[in-house]
Scaffold this motif. Structure first.
Motif, PDB file in Angstrom:
ATOM      1  N   ASP A 188       0.814  -1.212   0.000  1.00  0.00           N
ATOM      2  CA  ASP A 188       0.000   0.000   0.000  1.00  0.00           C
ATOM      3  C   ASP A 188       0.852   1.268   0.000  1.00  0.00           C
ATOM      4  OD1 ASP A 188      -2.267  -1.555  -0.024  1.00  0.00           O
ATOM      5  OD2 ASP A 188      -2.661  -1.346   2.129  1.00  0.00           O
ATOM      6  N   LEU A 189       2.034   1.224   0.588  1.00  0.00           N
ATOM      7  CA  LEU A 189       2.919   2.400   0.632  1.00  0.00           C
ATOM      8  C   LEU A 189       3.589   2.677  -0.710  1.00  0.00           C
ATOM      9  CD1 LEU A 189       4.752   1.854   4.045  1.00  0.00           C
ATOM     10  CD2 LEU A 189       3.216   3.736   3.470  1.00  0.00           C
ATOM     11  N   ILE A 190       3.851   1.638  -1.463  1.00  0.00           N
ATOM     12  CA  ILE A 190       4.661   1.776  -2.674  1.00  0.00           C
ATOM     13  C   ILE A 190       4.029   2.702  -3.723  1.00  0.00           C
ATOM     14  CG2 ILE A 190       5.553   0.470  -4.655  1.00  0.00           C
ATOM     15  CD1 ILE A 190       6.288  -1.708  -2.567  1.00  0.00           C
ATOM     16  N   PRO A 191       2.726   2.614  -4.024  1.00  0.00           N
ATOM     17  CA  PRO A 191       2.173   3.548  -5.022  1.00  0.00           C
ATOM     18  C   PRO A 191       2.366   5.017  -4.624  1.00  0.00           C
ATOM     19  CG  PRO A 191       0.632   1.769  -4.630  1.00  0.00           C
ATOM     20  CD  PRO A 191       1.726   1.633  -3.600  1.00  0.00           C
ATOM     21  N   ASN A 192       2.225   5.319  -3.327  1.00  0.00           N
ATOM     22  CA  ASN A 192       2.434   6.694  -2.865  1.00  0.00           C
ATOM     23  C   ASN A 192       3.885   7.118  -3.064  1.00  0.00           C
ATOM     24  OD1 ASN A 192      -0.238   6.851  -2.018  1.00  0.00           O
ATOM     25  ND2 ASN A 192       0.248   6.040  -0.013  1.00  0.00           N
ATOM     26  N   LEU A 193       4.782   6.214  -2.796  1.00  0.00           N
ATOM     27  CA  LEU A 193       6.203   6.500  -2.981  1.00  0.00           C
ATOM     28  C   LEU A 193       6.510   6.736  -4.459  1.00  0.00           C
ATOM     29  CD1 LEU A 193       8.917   6.615  -1.400  1.00  0.00           C
ATOM     30  CD2 LEU A 193       9.213   4.230  -1.992  1.00  0.00           C
ATOM     31  N   VAL A 194       5.987   5.879  -5.315  1.00  0.00           N
ATOM     32  CA  VAL A 194       6.219   6.014  -6.759  1.00  0.00           C
ATOM     33  C   VAL A 194       5.661   7.349  -7.255  1.00  0.00           C
ATOM     34  CG1 VAL A 194       5.568   5.108  -9.027  1.00  0.00           C
ATOM     35  CG2 VAL A 194       6.370   3.551  -7.249  1.00  0.00           C
ATOM     36  N   GLU A 195       4.463   7.704  -6.827  1.00  0.00           N
ATOM     37  CA  GLU A 195       3.868   8.969  -7.265  1.00  0.00           C
ATOM     38  C   GLU A 195       4.681  10.164  -6.796  1.00  0.00           C
ATOM     39  OE1 GLU A 195       1.397   9.507  -9.459  1.00  0.00           O
ATOM     40  OE2 GLU A 195       1.453   7.331  -9.711  1.00  0.00           O
ATOM     41  N   THR A 196       5.225  10.100  -5.600  1.00  0.00           N
ATOM     42  CA  THR A 196       6.046  11.191  -5.085  1.00  0.00           C
ATOM     43  C   THR A 196       7.309  11.352  -5.922  1.00  0.00           C
ATOM     44  OG1 THR A 196       5.227  10.797  -2.851  1.00  0.00           O
ATOM     45  CG2 THR A 196       7.256  12.049  -3.034  1.00  0.00           C
ATOM     46  N   GLY A 244      14.975  -0.714  -4.658  1.00  0.00           N
ATOM     47  CA  GLY A 244      16.360  -0.247  -4.579  1.00  0.00           C
ATOM     48  C   GLY A 244      16.708   0.637  -5.766  1.00  0.00           C
ATOM     49  N   ARG A 245      16.245   0.259  -6.955  1.00  0.00           N
ATOM     50  CA  ARG A 245      16.487   1.086  -8.146  1.00  0.00           C
ATOM     51  C   ARG A 245      15.716   2.406  -8.064  1.00  0.00           C
ATOM     52  NH1 ARG A 245      17.218  -3.997  -9.778  1.00  0.00           N
ATOM     53  NH2 ARG A 245      15.104  -4.578 -10.383  1.00  0.00           N
ATOM     54  N   LEU A 246      14.513   2.359  -7.485  1.00  0.00           N
ATOM     55  CA  LEU A 246      13.741   3.584  -7.306  1.00  0.00           C
ATOM     56  C   LEU A 246      14.467   4.542  -6.363  1.00  0.00           C
ATOM     57  CD1 LEU A 246      11.018   5.075  -7.861  1.00  0.00           C
ATOM     58  CD2 LEU A 246      10.181   4.023  -5.761  1.00  0.00           C
ATOM     59  N   PHE A 247      15.010   4.015  -5.268  1.00  0.00           N
ATOM     60  CA  PHE A 247      15.744   4.865  -4.339  1.00  0.00           C
ATOM     61  C   PHE A 247      17.035   5.378  -4.962  1.00  0.00           C
ATOM     62  CE2 PHE A 247      13.215   2.671  -0.927  1.00  0.00           C
ATOM     63  CZ  PHE A 247      12.499   3.799  -0.573  1.00  0.00           C
ATOM     64  N   ALA A 248      17.629   4.597  -5.854  1.00  0.00           N
ATOM     65  CA  ALA A 248      18.827   5.063  -6.562  1.00  0.00           C
ATOM     66  C   ALA A 248      18.471   6.253  -7.454  1.00  0.00           C
ATOM     67  CB  ALA A 248      19.426   3.933  -7.392  1.00  0.00           C
ATOM     68  N   VAL A 249      17.315   6.204  -8.103  1.00  0.00           N
ATOM     69  CA  VAL A 249      16.848   7.339  -8.908  1.00  0.00           C
ATOM     70  C   VAL A 249      16.633   8.553  -8.000  1.00  0.00           C
ATOM     71  CG1 VAL A 249      14.866   8.218 -10.214  1.00  0.00           C
ATOM     72  CG2 VAL A 249      15.847   5.997 -10.781  1.00  0.00           C
ATOM     73  N   ALA A 294      10.967  13.117 -11.058  1.00  0.00           N
ATOM     74  CA  ALA A 294      11.784  12.411 -12.052  1.00  0.00           C
ATOM     75  C   ALA A 294      10.890  11.736 -13.085  1.00  0.00           C
ATOM     76  CB  ALA A 294      12.668  11.384 -11.353  1.00  0.00           C
ATOM     77  N   ALA A 295      10.100  12.524 -13.762  1.00  0.00           N
ATOM     78  CA  ALA A 295       9.115  11.983 -14.690  1.00  0.00           C
ATOM     79  C   ALA A 295       9.745  11.191 -15.827  1.00  0.00           C
ATOM     80  CB  ALA A 295       8.260  13.117 -15.246  1.00  0.00           C
ATOM     81  N   HIS A 296      10.984  11.483 -16.200  1.00  0.00           N
ATOM     82  CA  HIS A 296      11.618  10.799 -17.330  1.00  0.00           C
ATOM     83  C   HIS A 296      12.168   9.417 -16.969  1.00  0.00           C
ATOM     84  CE1 HIS A 296      14.836  12.894 -15.215  1.00  0.00           C
ATOM     85  NE2 HIS A 296      15.653  11.994 -15.704  1.00  0.00           N
ATOM     86  N   GLU A 297      12.031   8.984 -15.741  1.00  0.00           N
ATOM     87  CA  GLU A 297      12.521   7.666 -15.292  1.00  0.00           C
ATOM     88  C   GLU A 297      11.405   6.629 -15.389  1.00  0.00           C
ATOM     89  OE1 GLU A 297      15.608   7.117 -14.618  1.00  0.00           O
ATOM     90  OE2 GLU A 297      16.439   9.071 -14.103  1.00  0.00           O
ATOM     91  N   ARG A 298      10.675   6.643 -16.450  1.00  0.00           N
ATOM     92  CA  ARG A 298       9.480   5.805 -16.638  1.00  0.00           C
ATOM     93  C   ARG A 298       9.748   4.311 -16.440  1.00  0.00           C
ATOM     94  NH1 ARG A 298       4.270   6.001 -16.703  1.00  0.00           N
ATOM     95  NH2 ARG A 298       3.227   4.620 -18.136  1.00  0.00           N
ATOM     96  N   GLY A 299      10.867   3.805 -16.948  1.00  0.00           N
ATOM     97  CA  GLY A 299      11.174   2.380 -16.843  1.00  0.00           C
ATOM     98  C   GLY A 299      11.243   1.905 -15.403  1.00  0.00           C
ATOM     99  N   VAL A 300      11.832   2.708 -14.530  1.00  0.00           N
ATOM    100  CA  VAL A 300      11.950   2.346 -13.112  1.00  0.00           C
ATOM    101  C   VAL A 300      10.560   2.300 -12.480  1.00  0.00           C
ATOM    102  CG1 VAL A 300      12.868   3.069 -10.875  1.00  0.00           C
ATOM    103  CG2 VAL A 300      14.285   3.277 -12.914  1.00  0.00           C
ATOM    104  N   PHE A 301       9.720   3.283 -12.792  1.00  0.00           N
ATOM    105  CA  PHE A 301       8.371   3.315 -12.220  1.00  0.00           C
ATOM    106  C   PHE A 301       7.557   2.109 -12.668  1.00  0.00           C
ATOM    107  CE2 PHE A 301       9.117   8.066 -12.743  1.00  0.00           C
ATOM    108  CZ  PHE A 301       9.708   8.169 -11.506  1.00  0.00           C
ATOM    109  N   LEU A 339      10.556  -7.251  -5.804  1.00  0.00           N
ATOM    110  CA  LEU A 339      10.047  -5.938  -5.413  1.00  0.00           C
ATOM    111  C   LEU A 339      11.111  -5.148  -4.661  1.00  0.00           C
ATOM    112  CD1 LEU A 339       7.764  -3.894  -5.234  1.00  0.00           C
ATOM    113  CD2 LEU A 339       6.889  -5.142  -3.243  1.00  0.00           C
ATOM    114  N   THR A 340      11.840  -5.806  -3.783  1.00  0.00           N
ATOM    115  CA  THR A 340      12.913  -5.139  -3.042  1.00  0.00           C
ATOM    116  C   THR A 340      13.977  -4.612  -3.996  1.00  0.00           C
ATOM    117  OG1 THR A 340      12.519  -6.516  -1.091  1.00  0.00           O
ATOM    118  CG2 THR A 340      14.682  -5.478  -1.263  1.00  0.00           C
TER     119      THR A 340
END
Length: 191
Positions: A52-60, A104-109, A65-72, A99-100
Motif C-alpha cells: 500500500d505504501l509503494i504507489p504513494n512513494l512512486v507517485e512522489t 532499490g532502483r527507485l531509491f537510486a533514482v 523524475a518523470a523521465h525515469e518511466r522504466g523504473v516506475f 520488489l525489493t
C-alpha cells in the motif's frame, strides 16, 4: 488367572501411555502448524502495508523524475506480482525479492534529486517503508523459527509416525534469495 490379570493390566497401562503420547504429539503438531500459519499471516499484514505504501512513494518520485518511466513501471509491475493472492511461501519470497530490488532502483533514482530527498512527503514515506521492512524482517525471523520447530517435530522419531498418519508436512521457509541483500555493505571512509 492372577498372572493373566497382571499381564492385561500392564498391557492396558502401556496402551494408555501410548494413547496419551499420541494425543499429546498430535496436539503439539496442531499447535505448531497453527503457530506457523499465524506467523505467516503477520508477515502477510506487513507485506500488504508495504504494497500500500509503494504507489504513494512512486507517485512522489514521479513528480520529480518523470523521465525515469522504466523504473516506475518496474516497481509497479513488481508490486502487482507481489500483491497477487494465491502464491506459496517460496513464490511470495521470490516476488518480494524482486520488489525489493525494484525499490532499490527507485531509491537510486531518488538519490539523483536532492530536492526530492529533502521533500517531507518523500522522507515520511521512506521512513514508513523502512519501518515496515523492519517489521517484515522480524516477522520473517518469527515465522522461520516456527517453521523450524514444526519441521523438526514432523521429521523426528517417533513424532514423525503421528505426523505421517495425519498428513502433517514440512512448511516452507521464507528466505531472502536476493544476492544484494545477502552481500555485506561496503564501507569506504577514504573518499
Amino acid at each position: 488367572m492372577e498372572a493373566l490379570i497382571i499381564v492385561l493390566t500392564v498391557l492396558l497401562v502401556v496402551a494408555l501411555v501410548v494413547g496419551l503420547w499420541a494425543v499429546a504429539t498430535y496436539n503439539g503438531l496442531v499447535r505448531l502448524r497453527n503457530l506457523v500459519q499465524e506467523s505467516w499471516r503477520q508477515i502477510d499484514v506487513e507485506l500488504h502495508r508495504r504494497h500500500d505504501l509503494i504507489p504513494n512513494l512512486v507517485e512522489t518520485v514521479k513528480g520529480y523524475a518523470a523521465h525515469e518511466r522504466g523504473v516506475f513501471d518496474e516497481v509497479t509491475q513488481a508490486r502487482a506480482l507481489a500483491a497477487a493472492p494465491g502464491s506459496g511461501v517460496a513464490e511470495q519470497a521470490a516476488q518480494e525479492n524482486a520488489l525489493t530490488s525494484a525499490l532499490g532502483r527507485l531509491f537510486a533514482v531518488a538519490e539523483n534529486y536532492p530536492v526530492l530527498r529533502a521533500s517531507e512527503n518523500f522522507s515520511q514515506l521512506q521512513t514508513e517503508l523502512s519501518t515496515t521492512e523492519d517489521r517484515i524482517a522480524a516477522g520473517r525471523r518469527f515465522y522461520n523459527a516456527n517453521v523450524r520447530a514444526l519441521n523438526t517435530k514432523v521429521e523426528s522419531f517417533p513424532a514423525n509416525v503421528i505426523a505421517g498418519m495425519f498428513a502433517f508436512t514440512r512448511a516452507e521457509y521464507f528466505e531472502v534469495t536476493d544476492p544484494a541483500v545477502r552481500r555485506a555493505p561496503q564501507v569506504d571512509f577514504g573518499a
